[in-house]
Scaffold this active site. Structure first.
Site, PDB file in Angstrom:
ATOM      1  N   ASP A   1       0.827  -1.198   0.000  1.00  0.00           N
ATOM      2  CA  ASP A   1       0.000   0.000   0.000  1.00  0.00           C
ATOM      3  C   ASP A   1       0.869   1.259   0.000  1.00  0.00           C
ATOM      4  O   ASP A   1       0.634   2.202  -0.753  1.00  0.00           O
ATOM      5  CB  ASP A   1      -0.920  -0.028   1.228  1.00  0.00           C
ATOM      6  CG  ASP A   1      -1.843   1.177   1.288  1.00  0.00           C
ATOM      7  OD1 ASP A   1      -2.713   1.295   0.413  1.00  0.00           O
ATOM      8  OD2 ASP A   1      -1.690   1.999   2.210  1.00  0.00           O
TER       9      ASP A   1
ATOM     10  N   GLU B   1      -1.567  -5.415  -4.072  1.00  0.00           N
ATOM     11  CA  GLU B   1      -0.629  -4.684  -3.220  1.00  0.00           C
ATOM     12  C   GLU B   1       0.409  -5.629  -2.624  1.00  0.00           C
ATOM     13  O   GLU B   1       1.590  -5.266  -2.501  1.00  0.00           O
ATOM     14  CB  GLU B   1      -1.393  -3.959  -2.114  1.00  0.00           C
ATOM     15  CG  GLU B   1      -2.244  -2.813  -2.642  1.00  0.00           C
ATOM     16  CD  GLU B   1      -3.052  -2.107  -1.570  1.00  0.00           C
ATOM     17  OE1 GLU B   1      -3.385  -0.935  -1.771  1.00  0.00           O
ATOM     18  OE2 GLU B   1      -3.347  -2.731  -0.524  1.00  0.00           O
TER      19      GLU B   1
END
Length: 234
Positions: A51, A123
């Site tokens: 992220d 991610e």
């Protein structure tokens, strides 16, 4: 013929030196708990790093591409590019769902095609590339995979999620407001947690909502908050 990790590496444009790291990126919490493993053996720790890496890479690219726009535009556009829906579409393009390691219950309930699960896996993959190589390499991988997404976002062709829409409303030059999301509670078993989120504008409560991830809870909360924001700040 079945889709393999080798096929995925070709689609990704990167070959892993550490194949266990790649496997970890595809390991869902439900699979870990079903096999009596520990929470840290799932891809959630990788997703946490991915992220941040994704935000940095996309933020820098937008900074370079758009030298005469303000922070509000950069923030809004990055949010569109890295939102759950956009990343889930990337995951489908890479056929990530076919390789996910899920618990039986999660698999049977369509977990391999859930936006939240797919976005988290993307991610996690980016974090795995980062740990397997370096920032320069993962930057090339991310920009290659997300090139069309970035272009569409800049050209206004991408779906604007509720959180981005709320931030856009609050960042109008003539009347700016500070939006703050707060996770106020977590409940449920570790493999099926739910999060309660509240959102505030200039410290004023707007809305509260629940979701199966913090991102989903924020989206649900923002959807409700948009109308409340309009009523308060006409």
């Amino acid at each position: 013929m079945s889709y393999t990790f080798d096929d995925f590496e070709k689609a990704l444009g990167y070959t892993f030196k550490d194949k266990e790291l790649l496997r970890l990126a595809f390991t869902h919490t439900t699979y870990v708990f079903e096999h009596n493993g520990h929470h840290y053996e799932s891809n959630q720790r990788l997703e946490f790093i991915g992220d941040s890496v994704l935000d940095l890479v996309i933020g820098r690219k937008l900074y370079e591409l758009k030298s005469k726009v303000d922070e509000g535009y950069l923030s809004k556009t990055r949010s569109i590019i890295v939102c759950e829906r956009s990343l889930a579409e990337v995951a489908r393009r890479l056929r990530i769902g076919e390789l996910l390691l899920l618990g039986k219950g999660e698999a049977n309930s369509g977990g391999s095609d859930k936006n939240s699960t797919l976005a988290d896996a993307v991610e996690s993959v980016f974090a795995a590339v980062y740990f397997d190589s370096d920032l320069s390499t993962v930057e090339k991988v991310i920009l290659n995979i997300l090139s069309s997404t970035i272009e569409d976002a800049i050209n206004g062709k991408l779906f604007l999620d509720y959180k981005s829409k709320l931030l856009e409303l609050a960042q109008k030059k003539e009347d700016q407001h500070v939006i703050e999301f707060k996770v106020v509670d977590e409940h449920g078993p570790a493999h099926k947690k739910e999060f309660d989120v509240e959102v505030y504008a200039d410290g004023i409560f707007l809305a509260k909502a629940t979701g199966s991830s913090k991102k989903i809870a924020e989206q649900n909360c923002a959807q409700i908050a948009i109308e409340e924001f309009k009523k308060l700040f006409k």
